[in-house]
Design an enzyme around this catalytic site. Structure first.
Site, mmCIF file in Angstrom:
data_model
loop_
_atom_site.group_PDB
_atom_site.id
_atom_site.type_symbol
_atom_site.label_atom_id
_atom_site.label_comp_id
_atom_site.label_asym_id
_atom_site.label_seq_id
_atom_site.Cartn_x
_atom_site.Cartn_y
_atom_site.Cartn_z
ATOM 1 N N ASP A 38 0.859 -1.191 0.000
ATOM 2 C CA ASP A 38 0.000 0.000 0.000
ATOM 3 C C ASP A 38 0.896 1.242 0.000
ATOM 4 O O ASP A 38 1.738 1.407 0.875
ATOM 5 C CB ASP A 38 -0.922 -0.012 1.223
ATOM 6 C CG ASP A 38 -2.101 0.933 1.071
ATOM 7 O OD1 ASP A 38 -1.875 2.087 0.652
ATOM 8 O OD2 ASP A 38 -3.235 0.528 1.372
ATOM 9 N N SER A 79 -7.409 4.033 -1.004
ATOM 10 C CA SER A 79 -7.163 2.592 -0.993
ATOM 11 C C SER A 79 -8.434 1.773 -1.203
ATOM 12 O O SER A 79 -8.356 0.599 -1.545
ATOM 13 C CB SER A 79 -6.479 2.181 0.312
ATOM 14 O OG SER A 79 -5.171 2.708 0.339
ATOM 15 N N THR A 132 -7.882 -2.234 1.858
ATOM 16 C CA THR A 132 -7.269 -3.104 0.850
ATOM 17 C C THR A 132 -7.765 -4.552 0.960
ATOM 18 O O THR A 132 -8.324 -5.075 -0.005
ATOM 19 C CB THR A 132 -5.728 -3.019 0.908
ATOM 20 O OG1 THR A 132 -5.351 -1.647 0.923
ATOM 21 C CG2 THR A 132 -5.087 -3.728 -0.270
ATOM 22 N N GLU A 247 -0.911 -8.117 1.949
ATOM 23 C CA GLU A 247 -0.731 -6.658 1.900
ATOM 24 C C GLU A 247 0.269 -6.150 2.942
ATOM 25 O O GLU A 247 0.110 -6.390 4.137
ATOM 26 C CB GLU A 247 -2.062 -5.923 2.143
ATOM 27 C CG GLU A 247 -1.891 -4.410 1.892
ATOM 28 C CD GLU A 247 -2.889 -3.528 2.628
ATOM 29 O OE1 GLU A 247 -3.521 -3.983 3.584
ATOM 30 O OE2 GLU A 247 -2.997 -2.357 2.237
ATOM 31 N N ASP A 252 2.199 2.782 3.339
ATOM 32 C CA ASP A 252 1.324 3.942 3.131
ATOM 33 C C ASP A 252 1.299 4.858 4.351
ATOM 34 O O ASP A 252 1.338 6.087 4.213
ATOM 35 C CB ASP A 252 -0.078 3.422 2.829
ATOM 36 C CG ASP A 252 -1.124 4.513 2.755
ATOM 37 O OD1 ASP A 252 -1.066 5.309 1.797
ATOM 38 O OD2 ASP A 252 -1.989 4.576 3.649
ATOM 39 N N HIS A 256 2.123 8.840 4.653
ATOM 40 C CA HIS A 256 1.251 9.912 5.173
ATOM 41 C C HIS A 256 1.956 10.705 6.264
ATOM 42 O O HIS A 256 1.808 11.913 6.355
ATOM 43 C CB HIS A 256 -0.037 9.311 5.757
ATOM 44 C CG HIS A 256 -1.024 8.873 4.724
ATOM 45 N ND1 HIS A 256 -1.790 9.766 4.001
ATOM 46 C CD2 HIS A 256 -1.386 7.637 4.304
ATOM 47 C CE1 HIS A 256 -2.583 9.093 3.171
ATOM 48 N NE2 HIS A 256 -2.356 7.789 3.329
ATOM 49 N N ASP A 294 -1.423 -0.053 -4.727
ATOM 50 C CA ASP A 294 -2.699 0.561 -5.098
ATOM 51 C C ASP A 294 -2.523 2.017 -5.534
ATOM 52 O O ASP A 294 -3.314 2.571 -6.276
ATOM 53 C CB ASP A 294 -3.716 0.447 -3.952
ATOM 54 C CG ASP A 294 -3.141 0.864 -2.595
ATOM 55 O OD1 ASP A 294 -1.924 1.163 -2.502
ATOM 56 O OD2 ASP A 294 -3.911 0.868 -1.618
ATOM 57 N N HIS A 295 -1.413 2.640 -5.047
ATOM 58 C CA HIS A 295 -1.078 4.023 -5.381
ATOM 59 C C HIS A 295 0.239 4.345 -4.696
ATOM 60 O O HIS A 295 0.709 3.563 -3.856
ATOM 61 C CB HIS A 295 -2.164 4.995 -4.882
ATOM 62 C CG HIS A 295 -2.471 4.777 -3.430
ATOM 63 N ND1 HIS A 295 -1.621 5.169 -2.420
ATOM 64 C CD2 HIS A 295 -3.501 4.132 -2.822
ATOM 65 C CE1 HIS A 295 -2.117 4.801 -1.256
ATOM 66 N NE2 HIS A 295 -3.259 4.155 -1.466
#
Ligand code: MG
Ligand code: ZN
Length: 364
Positions: A38, A79, A132, A247, A252, A256, A294-295
C-alpha cells in the site's frame, strides 16, 4: 557408473534451472499470490534496495509493468477504489469497497477463485477489515463501515485470513459476536502469532490485534512474513490450487506521516516477505506472483544516501496519495501478461485470464 551420475546431475540441474522461473507462457498457474504494497511507488521500492545495501528480493521478477491508479471520480485514488480496481476489475469512487460508482456490488478475484474450487486467503499488516483486504471480500459504499465489512467475511467461503481488527468482530454496535459465528462456520481462531504458527487445520481466522497491528516492525516483528508462510502452507493443501493476497499495509502510513526511516523498515519487511514467496514460487513452479501497489503515498524521493552503508535521505512532497503510476512485478507462469503500461483494473483481468477462468461467468 560415473556417467550415470553425471546424467542424473544433468537432469537435476536442468530441473533446478527450470524451477527458477517457468518460461512457458502456455502453462496456467495453479496458484496466484498477489502482493500489494500500500503506497509503494518506485522510490519506496528502491529504498529497500539501498537500505539492504544493494539487494532486493523483488528484483528477481523479470516481468515489469506500470499501473495507472486513478479512480472513477479522482485522479488521486484512495485505498478503497484502488483495492477495488485490483480486486474486482472496476474503477470506482474513492471510499467505495467492492462496488461500482452506482453502488452495484461486484465480485472479486477471490470470489471467482472460490467458485473455481481454489482455496483462498488474505493476509494484511493492518486490520483485516481495512480498505485493501476488504476490497477482496466486502461490498460497501463507505470503507470505514468496519463492522459491516467484518460481517461480510461470514458471507464468503474464504479459508484463511490473518491481520488485526478483532474489535470489529466482537465489540460491535449490533452486539453480535462474529468470532462465535466464525467458529460455528468451522474456523479456528488465532489471537496471536504463536497460535497462527501452531495452526495445522484448514480454516483459520487470525485476528491478532484489537485494531491494527503495531505501526512499524519493531512492534509486530516478523508477523507479515510468518503469516504468509502459514497461509501458503495451509492453502497449498487444496488440490485445485489457491489465491492469496498479502498486503504490506503500512508503507502507506509512513508515507502519510512523512517518516522516511519507518517507510524503509516497512519496505524491507515487505521485501523479506516477497523473498519467502518467490522462494516458494520458484520451487513450486505453478505459482504466479504479482507484486504491485494501489497508489503511491507521500510523493517520496530519495535525494541522498549510500548503497555501501545502507543510508537513505528521503524527502516527501505531500502527506497524501499521488497520481504517479506504480510498479507491477510478476514472476512465474503467465508473468508476461503483466508487462507494459496498464490500468489498475487490468490486474484483475490478467489474473482472471491467467487462471483460465470462464470469461462469460464474469459478474453474473
Ligand atoms: Mg491498505
Ligand atoms: Zn493512504
Amino acid at each position: 557408473m560415473r556417467k550415470i551420475n553425471y546424467f542424473i546431475l544433468g537432469i537435476f540441474l536442468f530441473v533446478s534451472c527450470q524451477s527458477v522461473e517457468p518460461k512457458n507462457n502456455e502453462i496456467q498457474p495453479k496458484n496466484i499470490i498477489l502482493m500489494i504494497g500500500d503506497g509503494m511507488g518506485l522510490s519506496q521500492l528502491y529504498s529497500g534496495y539501498i537500505a539492504n545495501k544493494g539487494f532486493l528480493n523483488a528484483e528477481r521478477c523479470k516481468h515489469i509493468g506500470l499501473s495507472k491508479t486513478h479512480s472513477a471520480n479522482s485522479l488521486i485514488t484512495d485505498s478503497g477504489a484502488g483495492g477495488t480496481a485490483i480486486a474486482c476489475g472496476y474503477k470506482t469512487n474513492n471510499k467505495f469497497i467492492g462496488m461500482t460508482p452506482d453502488s452495484i456490488p461486484v465480485n472479486s478475484i477471490l470470489y471467482y477463485a472460490e467458485i473455481n474450487q481454489k482455496a483462498t486467503g488474505l493476509v494484511a499488516a493492518s486490520a483485516i477489515t481495512h480498505a485493501t483486504p476488504a476490497s477482496f471480500i466486502a461490498h460497501n459504499p463507505v470503507r470505514y463501515n468496519y463492522e459491516s465489512i467484518a460481517a461480510d467475511f461470514l458471507k464468503t467461503d474464504i479459508d484463511l485470513f490473518i491481520g488485526g481488527g478483532l474489535d470489529h468482530f466482537t465489540k460491535r454496535e449490533d452486539e453480535k459476536n462474529l468470532v462465535d459465528s466464525l467458529k460455528a462456520k468451522g474456523y479456528e481462531i488465532a489471537l496471536n502469532m504463536d497460535q497462527v504458527n501452531a495452526f495445522t487445520g484448514k480454516k483459520l481466522a487470525g485476528l491478532l490485534y484489537d485494531k491494527h497491528p503495531p505501526y512499524s516492525t519493531e512492534g509486530r516483528g516478523d508477523m507479515l512474513r510468518q503469516s504468509t508462510i502459514k497461509a501458503i502452507e495451509t492453502l497449498s493443501k487444496n488440490e485445485d490450487g489457491f489465491f492469496l493476497m498479502v498486503e504490506a499495509s503500512q508503507i502507506d502510513w509512513a508515507g502519510h506521516d512523512n517518516v522516511s526511516d519507518t517507510l524503509v523498515q516497512e519496505m524491507i519487511d515487505f521485501d523479506n516477505t516477497i523473498g519467502t514467496v518467490l522462494d516458494f514460487a520458484a520451487n513450486n513452479g505453478e505459482t504466479l506472483v504479482i507484486i504491485t501497489a494501489d497508489h503511491e503515498t507521500g510523493g517520496y524521493a530519495i535525494i541522498d544516501g549510500n548503497i555501501e552503508n545502507g543510508e537513505i535521505e528521503g524527502r516527501f512532497s505531500h502527506d497524501d496519495h499521488t497520481a504517479v503510476v506504480v510498479p507491477v512485478l510478476a514472476f512465474g507462469p503467465q508473468a508476461e501478461l503483466f508487462m507494459g503500461f496498464m490500468e489498475n483494473i487490468d490486474i484483475f483481468t490478467k489474473m482472471y485470464k491467467a487462471f483460465g477462468f470462464d470469461t462469460e461467468a464474469l459478474n453474473k
